[in-house]
Design a protein around this motif. Structure first.
Motif, PDB file in Angstrom:
ATOM      1  N   LEU A 242      23.299  42.699  45.325  1.00 10.73           N
ATOM      2  CA  LEU A 242      24.745  42.629  45.566  1.00 10.73           C
ATOM      3  C   LEU A 242      25.441  43.972  45.338  1.00 10.73           C
ATOM      4  O   LEU A 242      26.637  44.095  45.532  1.00 10.73           O
ATOM      5  N   GLN A 243      24.681  44.967  44.897  1.00 14.08           N
ATOM      6  CA  GLN A 243      25.202  46.312  44.648  1.00 14.08           C
ATOM      7  C   GLN A 243      26.403  46.314  43.697  1.00 14.08           C
ATOM      8  O   GLN A 243      27.380  47.019  43.897  1.00 14.08           O
ATOM      9  N   GLY A 244      26.296  45.510  42.662  1.00  8.52           N
ATOM     10  CA  GLY A 244      27.397  45.413  41.704  1.00  8.52           C
ATOM     11  C   GLY A 244      27.238  46.348  40.526  1.00  8.52           C
ATOM     12  O   GLY A 244      26.258  47.095  40.425  1.00  8.52           O
ATOM     13  N   GLY A 245      28.209  46.293  39.616  1.00 11.47           N
ATOM     14  CA  GLY A 245      28.197  47.102  38.400  1.00 11.47           C
ATOM     15  C   GLY A 245      28.138  46.202  37.177  1.00 11.47           C
ATOM     16  O   GLY A 245      27.671  45.057  37.246  1.00 11.47           O
ATOM     17  N   THR A 246      28.649  46.715  36.058  1.00 11.86           N
ATOM     18  CA  THR A 246      28.491  45.970  34.812  1.00 11.86           C
ATOM     19  C   THR A 246      29.371  44.723  34.741  1.00 11.86           C
ATOM     20  O   THR A 246      29.014  43.755  34.069  1.00 11.86           O
ATOM     21  N   GLY A 247      30.520  44.742  35.429  1.00 12.03           N
ATOM     22  CA  GLY A 247      31.360  43.542  35.448  1.00 12.03           C
ATOM     23  C   GLY A 247      30.625  42.375  36.076  1.00 12.03           C
ATOM     24  O   GLY A 247      30.632  41.248  35.568  1.00 12.03           O
ATOM     25  N   MET A 248      29.990  42.642  37.194  1.00  7.69           N
ATOM     26  CA  MET A 248      29.243  41.596  37.879  1.00  7.69           C
ATOM     27  C   MET A 248      28.000  41.182  37.088  1.00  7.69           C
ATOM     28  O   MET A 248      27.638  40.007  37.074  1.00  7.69           O
ATOM     29  N   MET A 251      28.686  38.458  34.650  1.00  9.38           N
ATOM     30  CA  MET A 251      28.822  37.163  35.316  1.00  9.38           C
ATOM     31  C   MET A 251      27.454  36.599  35.704  1.00  9.38           C
ATOM     32  O   MET A 251      27.167  35.415  35.501  1.00  9.38           O
ATOM     33  N   LEU A 252      26.605  37.457  36.255  1.00  6.79           N
ATOM     34  CA  LEU A 252      25.301  37.000  36.733  1.00  6.79           C
ATOM     35  C   LEU A 252      24.402  36.548  35.585  1.00  6.79           C
ATOM     36  O   LEU A 252      23.569  35.654  35.749  1.00  6.79           O
TER      37      LEU A 252
END
Lengths: 276, 276, 276
Positions: A242-248, A251-252
């Motif tokens: 999902l190419q996310g960062g630490t915020g995501m 959640m994951l």
């Protein structure tokens, strides 16, 4: 071997009473739910005895320690001991201030813990009454590696014998020990240290697991450590997609805990029982 | 019929003063914003009167009750009453401890509430001064079903008559009643109980809605309950598409509240006015 | 010009001690980590001096002010001053209650701040000892626009001269000033005001940046303001692609901070140094 532990959590829905810090308390409640338990975060001295007495497990987390909740921790802890309810200690930042050091030693004296979970610096402080910590992270010099694994395992067994508690030492390699057996667990991902609360959340999941498996605290704690680490791995895999960062990532991590089941744990658990 | 309620919230941006628990306070503030209001979470006894006096609505949530904030709740509540500002009570865990029971009865005695919102176990405790609760969830035996709907509706009307408050009872079917009318609302999704704070968040949205619609508390509260339940459904639909877990569900719930508008509410609201 | 600032944060991993509100504290800790620092949120009077003394920066945020933490803020602030550790003040809601007003004036009297960051209403209250605020948002009449930019810049320089602090005034246009220089920063996105905590998070990022760049407080604070605003823009761009709402926006904001680097900041920073 740990799969039955998770089934018991999902079937029993243990009520987990947590007295914890205000930084990560929401994640703590949500991961208790995700793990299959039911959270109750009451912390006032006037009700913690009532709440502890009806719970399946109690978790005491020292994150944002203050005088009001120390009294509540002692009251809830002694009540849980009287009722035979297992108690987890998460000595966050032990060693970082005189106040914190005095408090953790008082907790160890007045409450019997089923599980004590911390990083190596925190656990060493508890064992020695001394140590060096900076913030809430483990010192570089103390970290558990393949080289010192054996000696840290011996230390964990010895501290377990002294306290009567299962000792969980978290790090790149996690160790979970009683006075006879030590599990070395190689689940987890470095990104877990890039968000706040993964340690706190692990203590909550441990509460769920030992609350639903009070007859086998060692393996329940080891299953919790395995499960949390595995969720950290799976969350990172999904994060890359999902190419996310630490915020995501935060959640994951909770997402994966809510999806964890016997099969996923069986396939992903990476542990060995160290014989010495 | 509820659509005008939401328009008034978006246009008036009601200032919602909440004295609440530390577990879900961030979600509470964010859902007030998402619903169209503006949150202010001041809880010190030295300023709660000042803050309550300039607010559009006050919400008192008993989640992590403590002595410090009980005094603040009483002070803010009586000030709001004097100023004619509507007050919501969320009696989280009423019945779970003697301390909690004593406090909620004191709040009911000293503060007039525009809306009292809880699960059936909590509301029954308030009505009877007795009851059985475990943690913060409703007892199985008490749950509202199609079978007992009529009798629970009568109970709600009767408790509304006694207190002068609109009564909102949440569950698989939600009931919102004054002394004459009862709305039965069939929005919502079971997954809402898998994250912490959906009940707290609903009390906050109710604060927004009655703050912007002080002339029609019954329908404003019913619209809030409908809207929150609908967001729970829409969030679940999106969750399935994204194959997420409970961490993502929490995020999507706030997402949907921020996107809710007249049209979505009109199409998705599922309620009836029960005539008896 | 601000790129070196971010490199220093990533390399030095400053320990940021924050005494802050319970609404946004989790986001605050996570954004400190995302920015490259290490958070420690201790707030008990018995340990804040110990913790402040080992930190790289201290942040005092007045969000949910209470008597217990005011004493802690004063103790930590004076200790930081003695140790030469930079201190950030975020005077949330200054002007909103007599209690808040008295407290912020006491903090200004007893602690020297390296940076004071607030919206224009808050900063005007601090400068004048009077003002009008409603909730925690800036009054419409006070907002910084292209028309009044010059006069607000003069005000900021003058307040900086009086206090010896760098003054950061946030709004549609942000201003960061010492007694001689003023940066006008045009990063940011209106959606940042639709979630709680963006102001709090900025004060934390400022703590990270000045903790790692203690020799250039003005430019470190300006870099933090630029960086936070830019993350707000990038998060909004990603939000549109993902068709999310405010729940997702909060997550993406922290995501972008964790991904921010020299190159992204260099390309996206939108500021000018106002000469007057």
């Amino acid at each position: 071997m740990f799969e039955q532990m998770i089934t018991n959590v999902r079937n029993n829905v243990p009520l987990v009473h947590a007295i914890t810090n205000y930084v990560t308390v929401n994640d703590c409640a949500n991961i208790i739910l995700a793990s299959g338990g039911s959270p109750i975060m009451a912390d006032d001295i006037n009700e913690v005895r009532d709440i502890a007495a009806i719970s399946s497990a109690l978790v005491l987390n020292m994150g944002t320690l203050n005088e009001r909740t120390i009294a509540s921790m002692l009251a809830a802890g002694t009540t849980a001991n009287q009722c035979g309810i297992p108690v987890v200690l998460d000595p966050v930042g032990a060693g970082a201030s005189a106040f914190r050091n005095k408090t953790v030693l008082q907790l160890l004296k007045e409450v019997r813990f089923s599980v004590i979970k911390g990083n190596i610096s925190e656990i060493k402080f508890l064992a020695a009454g001394e140590g060096r910590t900076s913030g809430v992270d483990a010192c570089e010099a103390d970290k558990v590696t393949e080289v010192n694994l054996g000696s840290v395992a011996d230390f964990a067994k010895s501290f377990s014998k002294k306290t009567g508690s299962v000792i969980a030492i978290t790090g790149a390699i996690d160790l979970v020990a009683d006075h006879e057996h030590v599990y070395a667990i190689r689940n987890g991902h470095p990104m877990m240290s890039k968000i706040t609360g993964t340690g706190c959340m692990l203590s909550m999941v441990t509460g769920s697991y030992i609350g639903a498996n009070p007859g086998d605290i060692l393996r329940a704690a080891a299953a919790a450590v395995c499960g949390m680490g595995l969720c950290g791995e799976l969350a990172h895999k999904r994060l890359c997609e999902l190419q996310g960062g630490t915020g995501m990532y935060r959640m994951l991590l909770i997402d994966e805990m809510s999806k964890l089941n016997e099969k996923i744990l069986e396939e992903g658990a990476n542990y060995e029982c160290i014989e010495r």
